[in-house]
Design an enzyme around this catalytic site. Structure first.
Site, PDB file in Angstrom:
ATOM      1  CB  THR A 194      -0.921   0.000   1.230  1.00 31.01           C
ATOM      2  OG1 THR A 194      -1.681  -1.210   1.246  1.00 31.01           O
ATOM      3  CG2 THR A 194      -1.871   1.185   1.181  1.00 31.01           C
TER       4      THR A 194
ATOM      5  CE  LYS B 186      -4.498  -2.193   0.921  1.00 29.28           C
ATOM      6  NZ  LYS B 186      -5.283  -3.128   1.742  1.00 29.28           N
TER       7      LYS B 186
ATOM      8  CE  LYS C 203       1.665   2.491   4.997  1.00 31.48           C
ATOM      9  NZ  LYS C 203       1.235   1.637   3.842  1.00 31.48           N
TER      10      LYS C 203
END
Length: 295
Positions: free
Chosen positions: A94, A170, A239
């Protein structure tokens, strides 16, 4: 198929093991050699360096963040300099949309293929080869790596030729999961303080209004207060929310809930919960209402 695999964390180790089970020849690299040793016991070949993992048809990376992907891709003896022309880099990490663009350009200039293929699913889904793969890249390159997807997942969604699209989807998906965690946590704090059993409440929700895997999985973790060991660490949750905010800024799309979620994860990290599962962010509401801190 000869496949290199770089990154043997909670997800990567299971994905690489499933590639072995499917009959592929896997050469594995990880910064922590003990994880390589465990995979070698299952039939993998050890790689002494990233370059050693780039001798086959495909190399798959499953790493924590942009910095880690940049290090193995653009560093000395990295993927771009080591992968043969015509071979394919499949990035399942990711990562930011900006890095996806950089990878697309760098591999194109080197005559290599690049496919973004992040996955939805927690470690238990990875172990069962039940991940959902979100893929984007040129049709011919996607055809080459289809056996990889078939070995690790239950379904592949192809989003076109631009790899960045898969990474954006995503990121958006993880933003939605974080939103569910926060809203579930708030609702459970409300009913829990009134004396309603949280597991009973969750059973009601998932039997009526919210019969979906994300509610069952994360609602269960919240109801049981099961935040360790982390299937997906809170640091990674922060994140990913920041990646969503960055993408929103680039596209000029305000994400006010994203800003709230960033602050929730920052609060969890600042109060000692960085190593917990990211679902622990949902337990902050109960703590703020007088309960115990999830850490």
């Amino acid at each position: 198929m000869k496949i290199g695999f770089v990154g043997l964390g909670n997800m990567g180790a299971a994905m690489a093991a499933n590639l072995l089970t499917a009959g592929h020849e896997v050469t594995a690299y990880n910064r922590s050699p003990d994880k390589v040793t465990a995979l070698v016991a299952q039939g993998a070949r050890p790689a002494a360096s990233v370059a050693d993992a780039c001798r086959g048809d495909v190399v798959v990376t499953m790493l924590a963040n942009d910095e880690a992907v940049r290090a193995v891709t653009f560093g000395d003896d990295g993927i771009v300099s080591s992968l043969s022309q015509g071979a394919v880099h499949v990035s399942s990490s990711t990562i930011s949309v900006a890095l996806a663009d950089q990878l697309t350009a760098a591999h194109g200039d080197a005559g290599q293929g690049f496919v973004a293929a992040p996955v939805f699913g927690r470690p238990e889904a990875a172990a069962a080869a039940k991940l959902f793969v979100v893929a984007a890249g040129s049709p011919t390159t996607l055809e080459v790596v289809t056996p990889v997807f078939e070995a690790i997942g239950q379904r592949t969604f192809v989003l076109g030729e631009a790899p960045r699209a898969a990474n954006l989807v995503k990121i958006s998906g993880n933003f939605l999961i974080a939103s569910v965690i926060e809203s579930l946590g708030e609702a459970m704090a409300l009913v829990g303080k009134a004396g309603v059993d949280k597991q009973q409440y969750l059973d009601l929700l998932t039997s009526t209004l919210f019969d979906a895997p994300v509610y069952r999985t994360y609602g269960g973790l919240l109801a049981r207060e099961e935040f360790s060991p982390a299937g997906f660490a809170a640091t990674l949750g922060l994140k990913d929310v920041k990646l969503a905010l960055s993408a929103g800024e680039e596209l000029q799309v305000p994400l006010p809930v994203g800003s709230l979620l960033r602050d929730r994860f920052l609060t969890l990290l600042a109060t000692g919960g960085g190593d917990l599962d990211w679902s622990a962010a949902g337990a902050l509401s109960a703590w703020e209402a007088g309960g115990e801190h999830p850490a």
